[in-house]
Design an enzyme around this catalytic site. Structure first.
Site, mmCIF file in Angstrom:
data_model
loop_
_atom_site.group_PDB
_atom_site.id
_atom_site.type_symbol
_atom_site.label_atom_id
_atom_site.label_comp_id
_atom_site.label_asym_id
_atom_site.label_seq_id
_atom_site.Cartn_x
_atom_site.Cartn_y
_atom_site.Cartn_z
ATOM 1 N N GLY A 192 55.895 51.255 36.170
ATOM 2 C CA GLY A 192 55.238 51.213 37.479
ATOM 3 C C GLY A 192 56.212 51.716 38.532
ATOM 4 O O GLY A 192 57.274 52.271 38.217
ATOM 5 N N THR A 231 50.796 49.096 39.860
ATOM 6 C CA THR A 231 51.083 49.556 41.222
ATOM 7 C C THR A 231 50.315 50.831 41.568
ATOM 8 O O THR A 231 50.058 51.109 42.729
ATOM 9 C CB THR A 231 52.596 49.804 41.421
ATOM 10 O OG1 THR A 231 53.148 50.307 40.220
ATOM 11 C CG2 THR A 231 53.305 48.546 41.810
ATOM 12 N N HIS A 244 42.699 37.758 45.362
ATOM 13 C CA HIS A 244 42.253 38.635 46.443
ATOM 14 C C HIS A 244 40.785 38.319 46.717
ATOM 15 O O HIS A 244 39.983 38.250 45.788
ATOM 16 C CB HIS A 244 42.422 40.096 46.036
ATOM 17 C CG HIS A 244 42.395 41.043 47.197
ATOM 18 N ND1 HIS A 244 41.263 41.259 47.943
ATOM 19 C CD2 HIS A 244 43.364 41.814 47.743
ATOM 20 C CE1 HIS A 244 41.547 42.138 48.905
ATOM 21 N NE2 HIS A 244 42.811 42.491 48.805
ATOM 22 N N HIS A 248 44.941 38.598 41.568
ATOM 23 C CA HIS A 248 45.483 39.841 42.125
ATOM 24 C C HIS A 248 46.997 39.969 41.980
ATOM 25 O O HIS A 248 47.479 41.020 41.571
ATOM 26 C CB HIS A 248 45.099 39.903 43.604
ATOM 27 C CG HIS A 248 45.484 41.167 44.297
ATOM 28 N ND1 HIS A 248 45.032 42.403 43.897
ATOM 29 C CD2 HIS A 248 46.287 41.394 45.379
ATOM 30 C CE1 HIS A 248 45.527 43.339 44.711
ATOM 31 N NE2 HIS A 248 46.297 42.759 45.592
ATOM 32 N N ALA A 307 58.145 50.049 40.428
ATOM 33 C CA ALA A 307 59.444 49.355 40.317
ATOM 34 C C ALA A 307 60.306 50.020 39.252
ATOM 35 O O ALA A 307 61.490 50.311 39.472
ATOM 36 C CB ALA A 307 59.233 47.882 39.978
ATOM 37 N N GLN A 309 46.039 49.896 46.938
ATOM 38 C CA GLN A 309 45.233 50.636 47.921
ATOM 39 C C GLN A 309 45.821 50.494 49.322
ATOM 40 O O GLN A 309 45.952 51.463 50.056
ATOM 41 C CB GLN A 309 43.799 50.104 47.932
ATOM 42 C CG GLN A 309 43.047 50.366 46.650
ATOM 43 C CD GLN A 309 41.663 49.737 46.675
ATOM 44 O OE1 GLN A 309 41.286 49.043 47.617
ATOM 45 N NE2 GLN A 309 40.899 49.971 45.631
ATOM 46 N N GLY A 310 46.151 49.251 49.674
ATOM 47 C CA GLY A 310 46.526 48.940 51.048
ATOM 48 C C GLY A 310 47.665 49.795 51.545
ATOM 49 O O GLY A 310 47.530 50.538 52.508
ATOM 50 N N GLY A 311 48.824 49.713 50.897
ATOM 51 C CA GLY A 311 49.964 50.521 51.295
ATOM 52 C C GLY A 311 51.260 49.740 51.284
ATOM 53 O O GLY A 311 51.413 48.792 50.518
ATOM 54 N N ARG A 315 45.085 35.372 52.669
ATOM 55 C CA ARG A 315 44.180 35.585 51.528
ATOM 56 C C ARG A 315 43.697 34.310 50.864
ATOM 57 O O ARG A 315 42.561 34.233 50.397
ATOM 58 C CB ARG A 315 44.899 36.412 50.462
ATOM 59 C CG ARG A 315 44.847 37.841 50.788
ATOM 60 C CD ARG A 315 45.476 38.673 49.726
ATOM 61 N NE ARG A 315 45.593 39.993 50.322
ATOM 62 C CZ ARG A 315 46.276 40.985 49.837
ATOM 63 N NH1 ARG A 315 46.920 40.830 48.698
ATOM 64 N NH2 ARG A 315 46.317 42.138 50.434
ATOM 65 N N LYS A 360 54.662 50.630 27.637
ATOM 66 C CA LYS A 360 53.736 50.403 26.517
ATOM 67 C C LYS A 360 52.517 51.321 26.549
ATOM 68 O O LYS A 360 51.780 51.391 25.580
ATOM 69 C CB LYS A 360 53.315 48.938 26.465
ATOM 70 C CG LYS A 360 52.429 48.484 27.600
ATOM 71 C CD LYS A 360 52.051 47.024 27.390
ATOM 72 C CE LYS A 360 51.213 46.504 28.516
ATOM 73 N NZ LYS A 360 50.776 45.133 28.314
HETATM 74 C C1 SIN Z 1 44.765 45.491 49.492
HETATM 75 O O1 SIN Z 1 44.710 46.681 49.750
HETATM 76 O O2 SIN Z 1 43.978 44.670 49.952
HETATM 77 C C2 SIN Z 1 45.822 45.014 48.568
HETATM 78 C C3 SIN Z 1 47.144 45.213 49.142
HETATM 79 C C4 SIN Z 1 48.082 44.160 48.634
HETATM 80 O O3 SIN Z 1 47.766 43.426 47.710
HETATM 81 O O4 SIN Z 1 49.145 44.017 49.232
#
Ligand code: SIN
Length: 529
Positions: A14, A43, A229, A336, A16, A47-49, A275, A35
């Site tokens: 990923g 990762t 999430h 999540h 990391a 989506q968020g960033g 969250r 694997k």
């Molecule tokens: C999200 O885009 O809601 C997830 C981002 C995250 O888990 O930090």
């Protein structure tokens, strides 16, 4: 002692793992063991960033304040300070490497997510940040002389005289076993969402690194804290796909069956509450409120903005018959992110010499009891840099750092396991072990809402399964072993913590207790049973 074949062995590919490999390459030979294919990772789906204090009016101190508040009293302030101070430099390096972060009027575009006091999330391709970073790093690795072994699962670590010396592997295709000697070994295998029936994580997220580390004698910490999430897509026949919190950052609201926006009833930050609060509110609405379903509504934005800011989400939902520019979409919480993991200090070091951990699998207490949105990619970047620095001797002695960590409660798993021997009652009604049975059990009893009696029953079932499980013979067998061990560690930690805090909610102990402002650490020799 085995002679190292490589200076660095990185387990996992990923962000990391790839980032660590690229940094480590400047100091020696590197082997990546992964694997799946190099880009099969968790990762990639981020989506968020990346959250970093780079915008006007922002500062590392403000970012630190938000991170500590989300972490509900269990963040290690030293780790958070490292994260927020060093974050902007690490993001600058990604830009140098060619990650195409989105811009607006020539400036980097910053999004907002829950519990951040201002917009600070850099994103790429709208909602495809993880994919862009992963691709950029994978290209850099392909151009380097880093060796990559795909379809190869790490099944064990060899530890001699307190130091890791080698990694045992299984080829998932041929079934061949091999052992590679390494001077420095980095566990960067990501999370464990596959422990639960519903998860935003891909199939590869089976908790391998926690199991590898724990079985080799590494301490694990904060295993009771698993983040759910609130907004995963819920459409019959569709996968549990993440609908980014950034949608609520752009003004989307959660509504019940009647169209009422309900989050203000639960928290002053309404739809941008932490969250854990939003996830529990959704469950309450689905079970006791208006009943039935809960919807995410982003129809207030012009269609072209939704399509350009959230292209992946827009297309995915459309594929399953929902045009999110025209109608609200049905959502439900899903597992999540794992806040706990293999315990590291702020230089990525575990308690085993030469063994490091990085990313979701690692626990420096930087996220405390609840991770602030979009802090996870930053965590991988910042602590990878430090672990490589540490591997070449640029870190203080371990003892100094351990003395600065927060108060802890070391707990021997064998003590807990002794009270958890399977009883006849459990054996009589126990389901047979399978991945699906494990996921169902953990979702029901160790998920968003927990109770001591259900946790105890679950722990007994898990112990009984561990006792009777045959030695793994193939990749699926090892993954099941790893999930089972991870589940047991999570349930034991959840039983021990008799309070509610952050993502850990106990119906029988609904309040947060000052007596529990400390960490649960689990250590043990092998699987208790
Ligand atoms: C999200 O885009 O809601 C997830 C981002 C995250 O888990 O930090």
């Amino acid at each position: 002692m085995r002679t190292p074949d490589y200076d660095y062995i990185i387990i996992g590919s990923g962000i990391a793992g790839l980032n660590t490999a690229l940094l480590a390459r400047e100091h020696g030979t590197v082997l990546i063991v992964t694997k799946g294919k190099i880009d099969d990772c968790n990762t990639r789906y981020a989506q968020g960033g990346i959250a970093a204090a780079v915008g006007p009016g922002d500062s590392p101190a403000l970012h630190m304040q938000d991170t500590l508040a989300a972490g509900a009293g269990l963040c290690d302030p030293a780790a958070v300070q490292v994260l927020t101070d060093e974050g902007p430099q690490r993001v600058a390096r990604l830009i140098q490497w060619g990650v195409p972060f989105d811009t607006i009027h020539g400036e980097v575009a910053l999004g907002r997510e829950g519990a951040h006091s201002l917009p600070r999330i850099l994103h790429a391709g709208g909602d495809a940040t993880g994919q862009h970073i992963e691709l950029t790093l994978a290209e850099q690795v392909a151009r380097s002389d880093i060796e990559v072994l795909e379809y190869t699962l790490a099944t064990g670590l060899v530890v001699e005289e307190g130091a890791v010396t080698a990694v045992e592997t299984l080829n998932g295709v041929s079934g061949g076993k091999e052992t590679f000697g390494g001077r420095t070994v980095v566990i960067s295998t990501g999370g464990a969402g596959q422990a639960f029936k519903y998860t935003t994580n891909p199939d590869v997220a089976t908790g391998d690194g926690v199991a590898l580390g724990f079985l080799a004698g590494a301490t694990v910490m904060d295993m009771e804290f698993y983040q759910f999430h609130p907004t995963a897509l819920w459409i019959e026949g569709a996968p549990t796909f993440l609908l980014s919190e950034a949608m609520r950052g752009e003004g989307a609201v959660l509504r019940d069956e009647s169209g009422r926006a309900f989050m203000a009833d639960y928290h002053p930050l309404a739809d941008l509450a932490p969250r854990d609060v939003v996830s529990r509110a959704l469950v309450a609405e689905m079970e006791h409120g208006s009943g039935g379903r809960v919807y995410l509504d982003i129809t207030h934005l012009p269609a072209e903005i939704v399509q350009s800011r959230f292209p992946t989400i827009y297309s995915f939902c459309l594929n399953y018959g929902v045009d999110i520019t025209k109608e609200p979409v049905s959502v439900a919480p899903a597992a999540h992110y794992m806040m706990g993991g293999v315990r590291i200090d702020t230089w990525g070091r575990t308690n085993i010499r030469g063994l490091y951990a990085c990313g979701e699998v690692a626990c420096s207490a930087v996220h405390g009891a609840n991770r602030l949105a979009s802090n996870s990619l930053l965590d991988t970047l910042v602590f990878a840099q430090r672990l490589v620095a540490s591997s070449i001797g640029h870190a203080p002695e371990r003892q100094e750092l351990l003395a600065r960590t927060p108060e802890e409660t070391p707990v021997e798993t064998s003590d807990v396991a002794a009270t958890l021997r399977p009883r006849e009652l459990v054996c009589a009604s126990m389901p047979a072990l399978s991945k699906e049975a494990l996921q169902e059990l953990l979702w029901r009893n160790a998920g968003i809402s927990r109770h001591g009696s259900r946790l105890l029953l679950t722990a007994r079932i898990l112990c009984a399964w561990e006792r009777t499980m045959p030695e793994p013979a193939d990749q699926a067998g090892y993954e099941l072993r790893n999930l089972l061990l991870l589940g047991r560690l999570m349930v034991e930690a959840a039983l021990i913590r008799q309070e509610s805090r952050g993502s850990h909610f106990r119906e029988d102990f609904p309040d947060t207790s000052p007596n529990w402002e400390k960490h649960v650490q689990l250590t043990g020799e092998g699987v208790a049973g």
